[in-house]
Design a protein around this motif. Structure first.
Motif, mmCIF file in Angstrom:
data_model
loop_
_atom_site.group_PDB
_atom_site.id
_atom_site.type_symbol
_atom_site.label_atom_id
_atom_site.label_comp_id
_atom_site.label_asym_id
_atom_site.label_seq_id
_atom_site.Cartn_x
_atom_site.Cartn_y
_atom_site.Cartn_z
ATOM 1 N N LYS A 361 0.786 -1.194 -0.104
ATOM 2 C CA LYS A 361 0.136 -0.025 -0.011
ATOM 3 C C LYS A 361 0.927 1.296 -0.019
ATOM 4 C CE LYS A 361 -3.247 2.464 2.817
ATOM 5 N NZ LYS A 361 -3.748 2.677 4.165
ATOM 6 N N ALA A 362 2.031 1.331 0.827
ATOM 7 C CA ALA A 362 2.681 2.330 0.901
ATOM 8 C C ALA A 362 3.465 2.514 -0.230
ATOM 9 C CB ALA A 362 3.782 2.183 2.073
ATOM 10 N N HIS A 363 4.015 1.497 -0.870
ATOM 11 C CA HIS A 363 4.650 1.912 -2.346
ATOM 12 C C HIS A 363 3.752 2.225 -3.437
ATOM 13 C CE1 HIS A 363 7.469 1.054 -5.408
ATOM 14 N NE2 HIS A 363 6.718 0.288 -6.163
ATOM 15 N N THR A 364 2.327 1.692 -3.497
ATOM 16 C CA THR A 364 1.635 2.077 -4.405
ATOM 17 C C THR A 364 1.033 3.400 -4.339
ATOM 18 O OG1 THR A 364 0.861 -0.281 -4.667
ATOM 19 C CG2 THR A 364 -0.543 1.235 -5.422
ATOM 20 N N GLU A 365 0.721 3.767 -2.984
ATOM 21 C CA GLU A 365 0.381 5.287 -2.659
ATOM 22 C C GLU A 365 1.640 6.248 -3.071
ATOM 23 O OE1 GLU A 365 -0.839 5.733 1.318
ATOM 24 O OE2 GLU A 365 -1.397 7.520 1.225
ATOM 25 N N ALA A 366 2.816 5.821 -2.820
ATOM 26 C CA ALA A 366 3.768 6.925 -3.191
ATOM 27 C C ALA A 366 3.967 7.059 -4.591
ATOM 28 C CB ALA A 366 5.018 6.451 -2.535
ATOM 29 N N LYS A 367 3.580 6.120 -5.211
ATOM 30 C CA LYS A 367 3.910 6.075 -6.747
ATOM 31 C C LYS A 367 2.846 6.865 -7.530
ATOM 32 C CE LYS A 367 4.340 3.198 -11.058
ATOM 33 N NZ LYS A 367 4.273 2.061 -11.641
ATOM 34 N N VAL A 368 1.390 6.701 -6.921
ATOM 35 C CA VAL A 368 0.260 7.439 -7.369
ATOM 36 C C VAL A 368 0.233 8.774 -7.154
ATOM 37 C CG1 VAL A 368 -2.121 7.546 -7.274
ATOM 38 C CG2 VAL A 368 -1.067 5.151 -7.449
ATOM 39 N N LEU A 369 0.709 9.025 -5.953
ATOM 40 C CA LEU A 369 0.850 10.334 -5.347
ATOM 41 C C LEU A 369 2.074 11.176 -6.275
ATOM 42 C CD1 LEU A 369 0.337 10.204 -1.488
ATOM 43 C CD2 LEU A 369 -1.269 10.995 -3.194
ATOM 44 N N ALA A 370 3.046 10.769 -6.365
ATOM 45 C CA ALA A 370 4.122 11.126 -7.308
ATOM 46 C C ALA A 370 3.645 11.479 -8.719
ATOM 47 C CB ALA A 370 5.175 10.220 -7.141
ATOM 48 N N ASP A 371 2.783 10.539 -9.209
ATOM 49 C CA ASP A 371 2.162 10.826 -10.623
ATOM 50 C C ASP A 371 1.206 11.921 -10.695
ATOM 51 O OD1 ASP A 371 2.333 7.187 -11.537
ATOM 52 O OD2 ASP A 371 3.710 8.816 -11.553
ATOM 53 N N LEU A 372 0.253 11.955 -9.661
ATOM 54 C CA LEU A 372 -0.491 13.204 -9.417
ATOM 55 C C LEU A 372 0.195 14.482 -9.102
ATOM 56 C CD1 LEU A 372 -3.359 11.579 -7.303
ATOM 57 C CD2 LEU A 372 -3.485 11.873 -9.765
ATOM 58 N N LYS A 373 1.109 14.564 -8.520
ATOM 59 C CA LYS A 373 1.818 15.790 -8.130
ATOM 60 C C LYS A 373 2.567 16.281 -9.395
ATOM 61 C CE LYS A 373 4.765 17.716 -4.979
ATOM 62 N NZ LYS A 373 6.023 17.507 -3.993
ATOM 63 N N ALA A 374 2.942 15.080 -10.180
ATOM 64 C CA ALA A 374 3.570 15.778 -11.403
ATOM 65 C C ALA A 374 2.672 16.288 -12.597
ATOM 66 C CB ALA A 374 4.487 14.613 -12.209
ATOM 67 N N GLN A 375 1.829 15.630 -12.553
ATOM 68 C CA GLN A 375 0.480 16.058 -13.536
ATOM 69 C C GLN A 375 -0.060 17.433 -12.995
ATOM 70 O OE1 GLN A 375 -2.715 13.394 -13.864
ATOM 71 N NE2 GLN A 375 -3.749 14.283 -15.487
ATOM 72 N N CYS A 376 -0.088 17.342 -11.543
ATOM 73 C CA CYS A 376 -0.593 18.991 -11.102
ATOM 74 C C CYS A 376 0.285 19.943 -11.547
ATOM 75 C CB CYS A 376 -0.818 18.536 -9.459
ATOM 76 S SG CYS A 376 -1.393 20.123 -8.671
ATOM 77 N N SER A 377 1.659 19.976 -11.212
ATOM 78 C CA SER A 377 2.546 20.657 -11.699
ATOM 79 C C SER A 377 2.472 21.387 -12.999
ATOM 80 C CB SER A 377 3.824 20.343 -11.277
ATOM 81 O OG SER A 377 4.101 19.835 -9.842
ATOM 82 N N ALA A 378 2.246 20.054 -13.991
ATOM 83 C CA ALA A 378 2.271 20.373 -15.490
ATOM 84 C C ALA A 378 0.976 21.386 -15.691
ATOM 85 C CB ALA A 378 2.228 19.308 -16.077
ATOM 86 N N ASP A 379 -0.093 20.946 -14.938
ATOM 87 C CA ASP A 379 -1.396 21.501 -15.286
ATOM 88 C C ASP A 379 -1.307 23.070 -14.574
ATOM 89 O OD1 ASP A 379 -3.408 18.731 -14.645
ATOM 90 O OD2 ASP A 379 -2.293 19.306 -16.603
ATOM 91 N N VAL A 380 -0.657 23.155 -13.470
ATOM 92 C CA VAL A 380 -0.523 24.429 -12.882
ATOM 93 C C VAL A 380 0.057 25.174 -13.763
ATOM 94 C CG1 VAL A 380 0.288 25.570 -11.127
ATOM 95 C CG2 VAL A 380 -0.901 23.819 -10.640
ATOM 96 N N GLN A 381 1.201 24.658 -14.341
ATOM 97 C CA GLN A 381 2.060 25.716 -15.329
ATOM 98 C C GLN A 381 1.289 26.125 -16.459
ATOM 99 O OE1 GLN A 381 5.712 23.431 -16.012
ATOM 100 N NE2 GLN A 381 6.293 23.805 -13.589
ATOM 101 N N GLN A 382 0.489 25.065 -16.812
ATOM 102 C CA GLN A 382 -0.343 25.391 -18.129
ATOM 103 C C GLN A 382 -1.402 26.292 -17.904
ATOM 104 O OE1 GLN A 382 -1.581 21.771 -19.851
ATOM 105 N NE2 GLN A 382 -2.731 22.791 -21.485
ATOM 106 N N ILE A 383 -2.025 26.334 -16.835
ATOM 107 C CA ILE A 383 -3.117 27.357 -16.712
ATOM 108 C C ILE A 383 -2.940 28.428 -15.641
ATOM 109 C CG2 ILE A 383 -4.830 25.364 -16.805
ATOM 110 C CD1 ILE A 383 -5.282 25.351 -14.031
ATOM 111 N N GLN A 384 -1.648 28.325 -15.307
ATOM 112 C CA GLN A 384 -1.160 29.591 -14.337
ATOM 113 C C GLN A 384 -1.478 30.821 -14.939
ATOM 114 O OE1 GLN A 384 2.466 29.202 -12.723
ATOM 115 N NE2 GLN A 384 2.135 30.753 -10.949
#
Length: 697
Positions: A361-384
């Motif tokens: 669970k910890a490994h999967t959660e860390a991986k999913v959260l990292a992906d979401l964070k990266a996508q969020c950064s890209a979206d933020v930069q795109q719509i900022q």
């Protein structure tokens, strides 16, 4: 259950009553009467006693009779059906007692499947519509009362029906189970649990049943107290069966494996040989069949002892095998429990799965959260550049997505963990069951091998004991036959002595009769001797007178002498049947002498005085000589008779001594016979004591 009351001479708590038709069949059926006669001989009860008790019969006689009838049914392959058999219970009625109906068994069938009458009664109580309105407690109380009284009346009966539990009684496939035949049996109800059942039965039963139930319980308690000692032989077997059933019930309720050890039933039983017995009538000791009769009686006693020995040895073997089976079952159950406890790793497995799922669970959660964070950064930069409002909105959506994702991952992880746990737990349980099955199979094989060795050892030991006892009894029978033969020979010798004494007594009586006749003849001879002496004196006097008379008187004298001679001759010629041969010879001699004297007198008269005187003198001298010879012969005969009388007296005395000696010998032989009987009784007591010690060893 209609009530009627019937008086009886029996004293048992329970008796059986047959219907009128069945009673007549038991009285007149030759097969049944033969079996009843055999039972009377075994129980030392007259056959007429059992017949006279009909239509009533005690539980002891009924148990044996039904077993014998079952053997005949198996041989002839034709079942026997009884119309109605009523079980009667003894009820106190003032100073006396009465029997009242307890259970009615209708259409009782004796066939190959019959085991014991208790099974029929229990089946009637739990299945008959007559008892449908009563609860289980009442039925259990009635069944326990009858089975207790039945076991007290038949302590040697090993196959007895078991009272079912409530679950077994309510089952659709209910059937009666028997102790000694079925492997799984219902444990006996304890006295503590029977007390409430009895009270509830008293409360729920009708008024007519309440008094009977209370008195039934008191009668059952009395029968149970009286039969406690007799039931000690089967107590171990029933206790082992109860323990086995209880442990199996506990194993089935907890889900643990139960071990079943086969019951011994007929395993390890032996058959002691019996002596062949003939039916001989009782005879006295002097009879030629006395020895055979005594030996046959001894064989009967020996057969009774051998049957008792067989029952005791078989009961001991059954008890030993039951105890040994229970020990082995408990040992196997303990080993299985220890192995299961050693290999049961459920807690560790749960901890292991929890740790693995938490790490995943910890490994999967860390991986999913990292992906979401990266996508969020890209979206933020795109719509900022678009607007801060859009950034705030996306930030809110992001936070919402994070929460949903975490919740979804938690649920999926928990599901995956549960599935994996069930999978691995099932595999572990399957492997553990296989290991337990293999271990159980190995332990059962080892136990079965040890059990068979134990059975072989018991059979060999019991056969050796029975063979030794049989040989000892055969040897003692031979010795007893010799002793009885000695008694028989002594009796025959005594009988012969008594016969000889009787014959000697007859000879003595004959000799005494002969002696009386001899004494009478002696007295007769003495009287004749005196008569001859008187006659001789008379003749001598007459001759002297004739010599002195003159010649003219001679014709008168001659006529007188002739008359005297004629009278004497007539007297001597009369038959005397009572005189002996010697008397007849003496009479003939006297006749000759008288004739000679008469002739001489006649010649003297005719020839003249001188010639007459000469011849007269010669004849008188010759007559005197002859008379003297006859007197000497009579004296000799008297002496011979006296000698014979003395010999007869001596012989009579000797015979009386022999009779006295024979009577004394008879008394001595009787005392010797009594001493021999006392020794024989002592030898029998010693033999019984030795046999008892041997059987106890």
């Amino acid at each position: 259950m209609a009530l009627f009351k019937k008086c009886a001479k029996l004293q048992d708590p329970f008796v059986l009553e047959f219907s009128k038709g069945d009673s007549q069949k038991l009285r007149h059926d030759p097969i049944v009467t033969e079996l009843i006669e055999e039972l009377g001989q075994q129980e030392r009860v007259a056959r007429s006693g059992i017949i006279q008790q009909l239509p009533l019969m005690t539980l002891n006689v009924a148990c044996q009779l039904f077993q014998q009838l079952r053997s005949r049914v198996i041989e002839q392959e034709q079942p026997i059906v009884f119309d109605t058999i009523t079980v009667l219970q003894r009820q106190e009625a003032g100073r006396s007692f009465k029997y009242e109906p307890y259970v009615r068994v209708k259409q009782f069938t004796l066939d190959r499947d019959y085991r014991d009458f208790t099974g029929t009664v229990i089946n009637t109580i739990f299945n008959s519509p007559e008892f449908a309105d009563f609860d289980y407690d009442n039925k259990q109380t009635w069944a326990n009362e009858f089975v207790t009284a039945y076991q007290a009346a038949n302590p040697d009966q090993q196959i007895v029906a078991l009272v079912p539990s409530e679950a077994q009684a309510d089952a659709a496939d209910f059937r009666v189970r028997y102790a000694g035949l079925d492997e799984v049996v219902q444990p006996a109800t304890s006295p503590v649990s029977e007390a409430p059942a009895a009270s509830s039965a008293t409360e729920k039963a009708p008024v007519s049943q309440t008094g009977a139930t209370t008195e039934n319980q008191s009668a059952a308690a009395t029968a149970s107290a009286g039969g406690t000692t007799n039931q000690a032989t089967n107590a171990g077997e029933r206790q082992a069966v109860t323990t086995e059933a209880t442990s199996q019930a506990e194993g089935s309720s907890t889900g643990k494996p139960a071990v079943v050890i086969p019951k011994p039933a007929r395993i390890g039983q032996i058959k002691v040989p019996q002596f062949t017995v003939k039916n001989l009538s009782a005879v006295p000791e002097a009879d030629s069949q006395y020895v055979a009769y005594q030996v046959e009686q001894k064989k009967r006693h020996s057969n009774t002892y051998l049957r008792t020995l067989e029952q005791r040895l078989n009961a001991d073997a059954t008890q030993d095998l039951v105890s040994y089976s229970e020990q082995q079952r408990q040992a196997i159950a303990k080993q299985l429990r220890d192995y299961q406890a050693e290999h049961a790793d459920e807690a560790n497995l749960r901890k292991k799965i929890q740790a693995e799922t938490a790490q995943h669970k910890a490994h999967t959660e860390a991986k999913v959260l990292a992906d979401l964070k990266a996508q969020c950064s890209a979206d933020v930069q795109q719509i900022q550049a678009d607007a801060e409002r859009a950034v705030a909105q996306r930030q809110a959506e992001y936070e919402h997505q994070v929460k949903e994702t975490q919740q979804d991952l938690a649920e999926k992880t928990l599901q995956r963990a549960n599935v994996e746990f069930e999978k691995q737990l099932k595999a572990h349980e399957t492997a553990l069951k296989q290991q337990l099955a293999r271990l159980k199979h190995d332990l059962e094989q080892q136990t079965r091998a040890a059990y068979n060795r134990r059975v072989g050892q018991l059979v060999a030991n019991n056969q050796n004991i029975a063979g030794t006892v049989y040989q000892n009894l055969a040897k003692k029978l031979d010795e007893y036959a010799l002793e009885v033969t000695k008694v028989h020979l002594n009796a025959v010798e005594l009988q012969a002595g008594a016969d000889r004494a009787k014959r000697n007594l007859v000879d003595v009586q004959q000799l005494e009769h002969k002696l009386d006749r001899t004494i009478a003849e002696k007295q007769t001879i003495n009287r004749e001797k005196e008569n001859l002496q008187k006659l001789l004196q008379t003749q001598t006097t007459e001759l002297s007178q004739l010599k002195q008379q003159p010649g003219q008187d001679q014709p008168t004298a001659n006529s007188q002498l002739a008359q005297l001679l004629a009278a004497q001759l007539a007297t001597k010629q009369q038959p005397t049947s009572t005189k002996s041969v010697e008397r007849e010879s003496q009479s003939k001699t006297l006749q000759k002498v008288s004739l000679g004297i008469g002739t001489a007198v006649g010649l003297a008269v005719l020839g003249g005085g001188g010639l007459w005187a000469y011849h007269d003198h010669q004849q008188v001298a010759q007559a005197l000589t002859t008379n003297q010879q006859q007197l000497r012969q009579a004296q000799s005969n008297t002496t011979s008779l006296n000698r014979q009388y003395y010999q007869l007296s001596q012989h009579n005395t000797a015979l009386k001594g022999q009779v006295s000696a024979a009577q004394q010998a008879t008394k001595d032989a009787q005392s010797q016979t009594q001493a021999t009987k006392a020794q024989l009784t002592k030898a029998q007591a010693t033999a019984k004591s030795a046999a008892k010690k041997t059987s106890e060893k």
